[in-house]
Design an enzyme around this catalytic site. Structure first.
Site, PDB file in Angstrom:
ATOM      1  N   MET A 101     -14.313  -7.643  -5.927  1.00  0.00           N
ATOM      2  CA  MET A 101     -14.923  -6.905  -4.812  1.00  0.00           C
ATOM      3  C   MET A 101     -16.031  -6.014  -5.353  1.00  0.00           C
ATOM      4  O   MET A 101     -15.781  -5.089  -6.128  1.00  0.00           O
ATOM      5  CB  MET A 101     -13.878  -6.061  -4.075  1.00  0.00           C
ATOM      6  CG  MET A 101     -12.931  -6.889  -3.211  1.00  0.00           C
ATOM      7  SD  MET A 101     -11.817  -5.858  -2.239  1.00  0.00           S
ATOM      8  CE  MET A 101     -10.594  -5.404  -3.451  1.00  0.00           C
ATOM      9  N   ALA A 102     -17.264  -6.339  -4.920  1.00  0.00           N
ATOM     10  CA  ALA A 102     -18.421  -5.553  -5.353  1.00  0.00           C
ATOM     11  C   ALA A 102     -18.221  -4.105  -4.924  1.00  0.00           C
ATOM     12  O   ALA A 102     -17.815  -3.832  -3.793  1.00  0.00           O
ATOM     13  CB  ALA A 102     -19.688  -6.129  -4.719  1.00  0.00           C
ATOM     14  N   LYS A 139     -14.495 -19.673  -6.171  1.00  0.00           N
ATOM     15  CA  LYS A 139     -13.934 -19.002  -4.994  1.00  0.00           C
ATOM     16  C   LYS A 139     -14.879 -19.278  -3.836  1.00  0.00           C
ATOM     17  O   LYS A 139     -16.103 -19.140  -3.979  1.00  0.00           O
ATOM     18  CB  LYS A 139     -13.834 -17.510  -5.267  1.00  0.00           C
ATOM     19  CG  LYS A 139     -13.310 -16.674  -4.118  1.00  0.00           C
ATOM     20  CD  LYS A 139     -12.917 -15.295  -4.629  1.00  0.00           C
ATOM     21  CE  LYS A 139     -12.498 -14.375  -3.510  1.00  0.00           C
ATOM     22  NZ  LYS A 139     -13.658 -13.909  -2.714  1.00  0.00           N
ATOM     23  N   CYS A 188     -19.825 -15.490  -0.475  1.00  0.00           N
ATOM     24  CA  CYS A 188     -20.515 -14.320   0.077  1.00  0.00           C
ATOM     25  C   CYS A 188     -21.145 -14.649   1.443  1.00  0.00           C
ATOM     26  O   CYS A 188     -21.949 -15.573   1.546  1.00  0.00           O
ATOM     27  CB  CYS A 188     -21.598 -13.857  -0.904  1.00  0.00           C
ATOM     28  SG  CYS A 188     -22.365 -12.334  -0.390  1.00  0.00           S
ATOM     29  N   ARG A 216      -8.763  -6.645   0.241  1.00  0.00           N
ATOM     30  CA  ARG A 216      -8.696  -5.357   0.937  1.00  0.00           C
ATOM     31  C   ARG A 216      -7.311  -4.727   0.937  1.00  0.00           C
ATOM     32  O   ARG A 216      -7.176  -3.503   1.019  1.00  0.00           O
ATOM     33  CB  ARG A 216      -9.200  -5.550   2.375  1.00  0.00           C
ATOM     34  CG  ARG A 216     -10.677  -5.916   2.463  1.00  0.00           C
ATOM     35  CD  ARG A 216     -11.028  -6.501   3.811  1.00  0.00           C
ATOM     36  NE  ARG A 216     -10.284  -7.745   4.054  1.00  0.00           N
ATOM     37  CZ  ARG A 216     -10.134  -8.315   5.219  1.00  0.00           C
ATOM     38  NH1 ARG A 216     -10.681  -7.772   6.297  1.00  0.00           N
ATOM     39  NH2 ARG A 216      -9.455  -9.446   5.344  1.00  0.00           N
ATOM     40  N   ASN A 273      -6.291 -16.907  -0.321  1.00  0.00           N
ATOM     41  CA  ASN A 273      -6.879 -15.580  -0.128  1.00  0.00           C
ATOM     42  C   ASN A 273      -7.141 -15.318   1.355  1.00  0.00           C
ATOM     43  O   ASN A 273      -7.617 -16.190   2.071  1.00  0.00           O
ATOM     44  CB  ASN A 273      -8.194 -15.501  -0.928  1.00  0.00           C
ATOM     45  CG  ASN A 273      -8.967 -14.208  -0.695  1.00  0.00           C
ATOM     46  OD1 ASN A 273     -10.161 -14.236  -0.417  1.00  0.00           O
ATOM     47  ND2 ASN A 273      -8.310 -13.083  -0.806  1.00  0.00           N
ATOM     48  N   GLY A 274      -6.819 -14.106   1.759  1.00  0.00           N
ATOM     49  CA  GLY A 274      -7.137 -13.664   3.110  1.00  0.00           C
ATOM     50  C   GLY A 274      -5.954 -13.052   3.816  1.00  0.00           C
ATOM     51  O   GLY A 274      -4.937 -13.696   4.033  1.00  0.00           O
ATOM     52  N   ASP A 275      -6.088 -11.753   4.108  1.00  0.00           N
ATOM     53  CA  ASP A 275      -5.123 -11.053   4.966  1.00  0.00           C
ATOM     54  C   ASP A 275      -3.733 -10.915   4.352  1.00  0.00           C
ATOM     55  O   ASP A 275      -2.735 -10.989   5.069  1.00  0.00           O
ATOM     56  CB  ASP A 275      -5.022 -11.736   6.331  1.00  0.00           C
ATOM     57  CG  ASP A 275      -6.330 -11.712   7.091  1.00  0.00           C
ATOM     58  OD1 ASP A 275      -7.284 -11.086   6.607  1.00  0.00           O
ATOM     59  OD2 ASP A 275      -6.393 -12.315   8.172  1.00  0.00           O
TER      60      ASP A 275
HETATM   61  C1  FMN Z   1     -15.892  -4.478  -0.276  1.00  0.00           C
HETATM   62  C2  FMN Z   1     -15.770  -5.931  -0.574  1.00  0.00           C
HETATM   63  C3  FMN Z   1     -16.498  -6.502  -1.598  1.00  0.00           C
HETATM   64  C4  FMN Z   1     -16.370  -7.858  -1.899  1.00  0.00           C
HETATM   65  N1  FMN Z   1     -17.064  -8.380  -2.941  1.00  0.00           N
HETATM   66  C5  FMN Z   1     -16.843  -9.669  -3.323  1.00  0.00           C
HETATM   67  C6  FMN Z   1     -17.412 -10.210  -4.491  1.00  0.00           C
HETATM   68  O1  FMN Z   1     -18.134  -9.517  -5.237  1.00  0.00           O
HETATM   69  N2  FMN Z   1     -17.143 -11.503  -4.795  1.00  0.00           N
HETATM   70  C7  FMN Z   1     -16.346 -12.295  -4.000  1.00  0.00           C
HETATM   71  O2  FMN Z   1     -16.128 -13.475  -4.308  1.00  0.00           O
HETATM   72  N3  FMN Z   1     -15.777 -11.803  -2.890  1.00  0.00           N
HETATM   73  C8  FMN Z   1     -15.995 -10.514  -2.550  1.00  0.00           C
HETATM   74  N4  FMN Z   1     -15.339 -10.007  -1.462  1.00  0.00           N
HETATM   75  C9  FMN Z   1     -14.395 -10.861  -0.730  1.00  0.00           C
HETATM   76  C10 FMN Z   1     -12.988 -10.685  -1.292  1.00  0.00           C
HETATM   77  O3  FMN Z   1     -12.926 -11.104  -2.640  1.00  0.00           O
HETATM   78  C11 FMN Z   1     -11.952 -11.478  -0.466  1.00  0.00           C
HETATM   79  O4  FMN Z   1     -12.275 -12.839  -0.518  1.00  0.00           O
HETATM   80  C12 FMN Z   1     -11.923 -11.054   0.993  1.00  0.00           C
HETATM   81  O5  FMN Z   1     -11.901  -9.644   1.099  1.00  0.00           O
HETATM   82  C13 FMN Z   1     -10.702 -11.647   1.716  1.00  0.00           C
HETATM   83  O6  FMN Z   1      -9.509 -11.252   1.111  1.00  0.00           O
HETATM   84  P1  FMN Z   1      -8.600 -10.060   1.729  1.00  0.00           P
HETATM   85  O7  FMN Z   1      -8.249 -10.440   3.136  1.00  0.00           O
HETATM   86  O8  FMN Z   1      -7.426  -9.990   0.812  1.00  0.00           O
HETATM   87  O9  FMN Z   1      -9.459  -8.839   1.716  1.00  0.00           O
HETATM   88  C14 FMN Z   1     -15.490  -8.668  -1.137  1.00  0.00           C
HETATM   89  C15 FMN Z   1     -14.759  -8.094  -0.097  1.00  0.00           C
HETATM   90  C16 FMN Z   1     -14.882  -6.757   0.191  1.00  0.00           C
HETATM   91  C17 FMN Z   1     -14.045  -6.175   1.296  1.00  0.00           C
END
Ligand code: FMN
Length: 390
Positions: free
Chosen positions: A31-32, A157, A115, A244, A219-221
């Site tokens: 996560m950036a 990913k 992205c 998240r 991945n997701g939720d």
């Molecule tokens: C603040 C933020 C930054 C993110 N940055 C990246 C990133 O740099 N590279 C990437 O592949 N996904 C990035 N994502 C996506 C997450 O890796 C992930 O795929 C997405 O949040 C869904 O998963 P979750 O439901 O567990 O949050 C980012 C998500 C968030 C919320």
């Protein structure tokens, strides 16, 4: 405070990524702006798993920009140094991987094809890219070839696709498998969903079935250890990727490890424990950035996540969200009620980015064919210039 929950036992073997073994098949999603050294350390101290950096653009890495060199730094005790790369051009991606491999800067490399940010997809990058099969194939093949020279496993990913009418994940998964990737992660949303709606775990199960010979990570939720167990049960994935759900809750990794080992303890921190974590997070950020002003600016965005559901007055919340120094932070945290218990359901559930669905911005004619035309080749060359976030 740690409490017991009904036992949900999971029999999942360690995750094998090429020569690497991840005992608890749980991955901190890249996560950036979040998964820097400080946050990875906080998470890692709670449980086993694999902790991925923020993404770094391959061009910035090749140019050795100070920010990209910061992103790929790891603590000495990070046993698997994992780096996520973003790129749109096979040559630049290959060069970036050579830096990581030849200079021994990474043990695992992930490529970001998920992205959904308009400024990225508008130029054909991120989650728009797998639509162009020639480009996607070239990038993944080059990446695997370069990484394999150092025996470094390469993973990808991705999202489901651009929108429901333009899904890419099954084809992209097969191409990646054929190129020799060590694992494939699927975020169960399309680009046009951004972070809205629900992640489609059926698509994750479908990919798992389609690629029997390569680890598939879901991945997701995932907001809790119970969600992670349910994802494994429902989809058959080889591991889970948490984004998240751990924002403001690095202790989720303790819950995940416990659940994956069949133990039923769960972290249910009272307000004092949360405040201590916030302070430690801020101190680690100061170490990471070597600059208190930058570090404190960074910690501000975490406040609402840490204190979600806890009784914290509006005034104090506002001050925390603009905190300028460690000293002021100490004072503000001291104003919290140290006896306030874990608030229950209010502290659980979705957090972080949400948003609304929106048509994905794409280069002109992008959806007309599955291969790049000359005009699109020129556009994609500019797609790496200004990127942040996933
Ligand atoms: C603040 C933020 C930054 C993110 N940055 C990246 C990133 O740099 N590279 C990437 O592949 N996904 C990035 N994502 C996506 C997450 O890796 C992930 O795929 C997405 O949040 C869904 O998963 P979750 O439901 O567990 O949050 C980012 C998500 C968030 C919320």
């Amino acid at each position: 405070m740690t409490v017991a929950t009904p036992n949900l036992k999971l029999e999942l073997p360690p995750l094998k990524l090429g020569p690497l073994t991840v005992d608890t098949p749980v991955i901190l999603a890249p996560m950036a702006g979040i998964t820097n050294r400080a946050f990875r350390r906080l998470c890692r101290e709670y449980g086993g798993g694999l902790y991925v950096t923020e993404m770094v653009t391959s061009r910035a890495l090749v140019e050795r920009s100070p920010e990209s060199m910061r992103i790929i730094e790891h603590d000495d005790d990070e046993s698997i140094r994992s780096v996520q790369l973003y790129g749109v051009d096979p040559v630049t991606v290959g060069a970036a991987i050579r830096i990581l491999v030849e200079e021994d800067r990474a043990d695992h490399i992930d490529l970001n094809f998920g992205c959904p940010v308009p400024k990225v997809t508008r130029k054909g990058g991120g989650s728009a890219l797998p639509w162009k099969l020639d480009l996607f194939t070239a990038i993944v093949q080059t990446a695997v070839r370069e990484a394999s020279k150092g025996n470094v496993p390469l993973t990808i990913k991705m999202r489901k696709g651009i929108d429901d009418d333009h899904l890419t994940f099954l084809e992209a998964g097969r191409i990646a498998r054929d190129a020799g990737v060590a694992a494939v992660t699927l975020h169960g949303r399309t680009a046009s969903q951004f972070y809205s709606g629900k992640a489609d775990w059926n698509a994750i199960a479908e990919l798992r079935d389609a690629l029997p010979d390569v680890p598939v990570l879901g991945n997701g939720d995932i907001w809790s250890a119970e969600d992670a167990v349910r994802m494994v049960d429902e989809t058959g994935v080889d591991g889970v990727v948490i984004g998240r759900g751990c924002q403001g809750r690095p202790w989720l990794f303790a819950d995940l490890q416990a659940a994956f080992e069949g133990r039923d303890e769960r972290h249910r921190p009272g307000l004092k424990e949360v405040a201590d974590s916030v302070y430690r997070h801020a101190e680690l950020l100061v170490e990471t950035f070597g600059d208190e002003v930058i570090a404190l600016r960074d910690i501000r965005k975490h406040m609402a996540w840490y204190f979600k559901g806890y009784v914290v007055g509006g005034d104090l919340r506002a001050k925390l969200a603009t905190v300028p120094s460690l000293e002021v932070l100490r004072g503000l945290l001291a104003e919290l009620d140290p006896t306030a218990p874990y608030p229950g359901a209010d502290a659980e559930g979705p957090r972080g980015r949400a948003g609304t669905p929106k048509k994905t911005a794409l280069p002109e004619g992008w959806l007309d064919g599955r291969e790049l035309n000359p005009a699109q080749k020129a556009i994609i060359a500019a797609a790496e210039l200004d990127v942040s976030g996933g």
